[in-house]
Design an enzyme around this catalytic site. Sequence first.
Site, PDB file in Angstrom:
ATOM      1  CG  HIS A  88     -23.343 -43.676 -11.838  1.00 45.31           C
ATOM      2  ND1 HIS A  88     -22.378 -44.604 -12.132  1.00 45.31           N
ATOM      3  CD2 HIS A  88     -24.429 -44.013 -12.568  1.00 45.31           C
ATOM      4  CE1 HIS A  88     -22.862 -45.475 -13.000  1.00 45.31           C
ATOM      5  NE2 HIS A  88     -24.101 -45.159 -13.278  1.00 45.31           N
ATOM      6  CD  GLU A  95     -28.499 -42.455 -13.162  1.00 48.97           C
ATOM      7  OE1 GLU A  95     -27.367 -42.019 -13.452  1.00 48.97           O
ATOM      8  OE2 GLU A  95     -28.999 -43.455 -13.712  1.00 48.97           O
ATOM      9  CB  ALA A 102     -31.591 -40.991 -14.662  1.00 49.08           C
ATOM     10  CG  MET A 103     -26.212 -38.352 -17.986  1.00 51.69           C
ATOM     11  SD  MET A 103     -25.339 -39.888 -18.359  1.00 51.69           S
ATOM     12  CE  MET A 103     -23.687 -39.431 -17.852  1.00 51.69           C
ATOM     13  CD  GLU A 104     -23.558 -41.667 -14.923  1.00 50.72           C
ATOM     14  OE1 GLU A 104     -22.588 -42.302 -15.394  1.00 50.72           O
ATOM     15  OE2 GLU A 104     -24.734 -41.848 -15.298  1.00 50.72           O
ATOM     16  CG  ASN A 105     -25.100 -35.226 -16.635  1.00 48.67           C
ATOM     17  OD1 ASN A 105     -24.500 -35.787 -17.538  1.00 48.67           O
ATOM     18  ND2 ASN A 105     -26.422 -35.083 -16.649  1.00 48.67           N
ATOM     19  CD  GLU A 144     -22.698 -42.804 -19.891  1.00 47.63           C
ATOM     20  OE1 GLU A 144     -22.266 -43.954 -19.764  1.00 47.63           O
ATOM     21  OE2 GLU A 144     -23.273 -42.212 -18.954  1.00 47.63           O
TER      22      GLU A 144
END
Length: 878
Positions: free
Chosen positions: A307, A304, A268-271, A127
């Site tokens: 999400h 996260e 952080a990233m909500e993959n 992202e």
Amino acid sequence: MRTETEHTIFLKDYAPTPYAIVAVDMDFKITAAGTRVRTQMTVEPRPETAPGTPLVLDGDGLTLDSIAIDGLPLMLSAYASNETGLTVVEPPFRRFVLETEVNLQPDANTKLMGLYRSGGTWCTQCEPEGFRRITYYLDRPDVLATFKVRITAPKDIAPVLLSNGNLVDKGEASDGMHFALWEDPFPKPAYLFALVAGDLGSITDTFTTMSGRKVDLAIYCAHGKEAECVYAMDSLKRSMAWDEKRFGREYDLDVFNIVAVSDFNFGAMENKGLNIFNDKLVFALPEIASDANYSNIERVIAHEYFHNWTGNRITCRDWFQLCLKEGLTVYRDQEFSSDERSRPVQRIHDVENLRVTQFPEDGGPLAHPPRPDHYREINNFYTTTVYQKGAEVVRMLATLLGEAGFRKGMDLYFERHDGEATTIEAFIKVFEDANGMELNQFARWYTQAGTPIVNARDTYDAASQTYTLSLSQRTAPTPGQPEKAPFVIPVKFGLIGPNGHPVTWSEVSGGRVEGDLIVLDQETVTLTFTGVANRPVPSLFRGFSAPIKLETGLGHGDLLFLARHDSDPFNRWDAMQTVATQLLAKSATGAKPTTGDIDALRQAMMDTLNDPSLDPAFKAQAIGIPDETVIARHIGRNVDPSAVSAARASLVKTIIGPIAAQLEAVYRELAVSGPYSPDAEQAGRRSLRNRLLALLTAGSDLGADLAEAQYYAATNMTDRYAALAISAHNWTKAAPALLGDFRMRFGGDPLVFDKWLVASSQAPDDGVIERLRSILSAPDFPKTNPNRLRSLLGSFVMSNLEQFARADGLGFRFVTEAAAEIDKVNPQVAARILTGFRTLPLLEANRREIGRAALEALKSQHALSRNTGEILDRILAG
């Protein structure tokens, strides 16, 4: 000087892609020498696409090794590739499979976008536009596809292989390799793709959903860090349970994995099913993490996870809609934290953050609405306006609709838009449909920039027992928006009588009043309350019911009356802070506050401190004295930071000196005995104790020795770091030795080293810049790690106004010179650091010109990235 092409993207130009990608099969072969990526995309033309329309895929820095359609290699004339993409000139006008192969060098990827290595671990960040650095693709959020991902890697250096979705197969391969096959059954945009491969430790747990399904949970980390992940796992399980109870949202995969890495541009990233985290938001033990760290871990883990529904199952159609997922999810994580901890204190923290970070953004050259209508570099719009103000817009919607009406709208949102990439308009529409009301004017909050100023004036007629309250709104021009239309502003309110109790009225006319809510939807509204027995003091915007600046005619006496008697905790805190800020600003601009005003504030502080009905965490917030940045923002123009700092130091001594012995006694009483716990009760006691230590150190001769003693006696990081930071911020005699000791004790732990960098960067003495320059130029300083750079430079820019805005320009030049070097390896970090220059309009003329000169030199002397160049141009244009 500029090396990257400038191109502005406009919301009005949005159009769906001519082709859809419905399924993706990816095959990664990872070796120490590089990574081969084979991608098979099932592509089909959309119904409105004309035959012969080229298929144009995004790419960033890729080199195409092979290309085929339905297994047949393409002739050179059938496609064209370059640094920015791949074009298939005339693809089949039917469903087909496009296969490409590229080779990547993750070790050389210092931008930390796409596939890169962090501490030996292969990981991704996609992202907003990182997937195009992995393979050619329609890299935009409205292209949703299912993904199957096969990862093959050497088992000795990458025994852990993870991707999105569920693990469907794994096994041994030849030559010491092994593989894992992951399948995500939920269509998703490419920005949610994730891959991790490495030699990692882990902790595991399970969660049973409300429908009885068991979900396997795991947090992966560097070996030896497993114990530091326990609190994060606990936070995850509490988040999952809260989302079921509050919003009825159940998790939908068989596994939920988190991976902590040390090199990460974001928090952080909500993959989907595989969240990748900056390790500072996972690791915690009492010896290395403060109460604030524990709270942030809890909040971001929740954010996260939330999400999964507000961002993944329902995503945004285009990046202009970014606040649709981020603002909504920030609101959800704020509500979670409020339920888990103290709701009043959480609200104060959220508003403090909004005022310190978003209000300056909204009032300066970087102002933009929560949903912008154009951008040059989307990475620059991951801002406090999109996140924090976006959350405030959702909160106002919840206030206007009430709890039941808001929940009805959210239920309809999930029902109507699950599996879609949608828009702000669609989000607003579900609340209209669910509640039978029109919200067109309210939607201006998404499209108009700027912080509204609400002016409140009141009168009271004792003879007729009539109270009149007039409210008016105005919003200053912002870049590209010279004219502003009225907002819909929810005003939660109360009227307080002379005895400190609520005042009632028999009737109200002149505007829209619903119980304790005034809806201000015109430029001016005048409300008349009849049957009011005594003149009340108005308590307006309770709970900070709208992101506005309030102007009232209330004097210090009325404000301190609210600080003692208001039933709304937020307004009690805000009234005290307003009086303190006004006195400090008055002193900083050369006008001496009266002894009576100072005595009254001091007494209100003591009354708050001694009130047994208030919890310690709230007291810690209420008795705090505003810092230099808050004072400068209140003054608003022609600010001399040195004068502000000197005035604050003098006035704090005047306020605190006479009560120092009393504060010390309370400080000693608040010592926490027994084992450390990050719970709200213990954290609240430590917060108040350390607030008293800060006041004593700044305002008396007692504090410096107390801080030094606390530093050495501390049994947890909260108390040790508080003592260090307070000593450094006041530059006590012991500060240099304490900083040296802290680095010796903890320099081997990168996250605790960050704390040392922050404390070092906030020292107010004239030697701080040379010390920071020495740290930054040291051979062993990790110049490519975002956490280290943000801790050193970001903290200096945002929290040390006196030295950053020095009259000789040394602070400005130090930052621009550092940003020029950082931009070569990580443009996102460089651009974010430069946003600190948005304070230039506040400063007096000489400092403004020196700051602009430093930015002009950066622009003219360096070839800058698009990220950094855009921020620079917008600040200079303002």
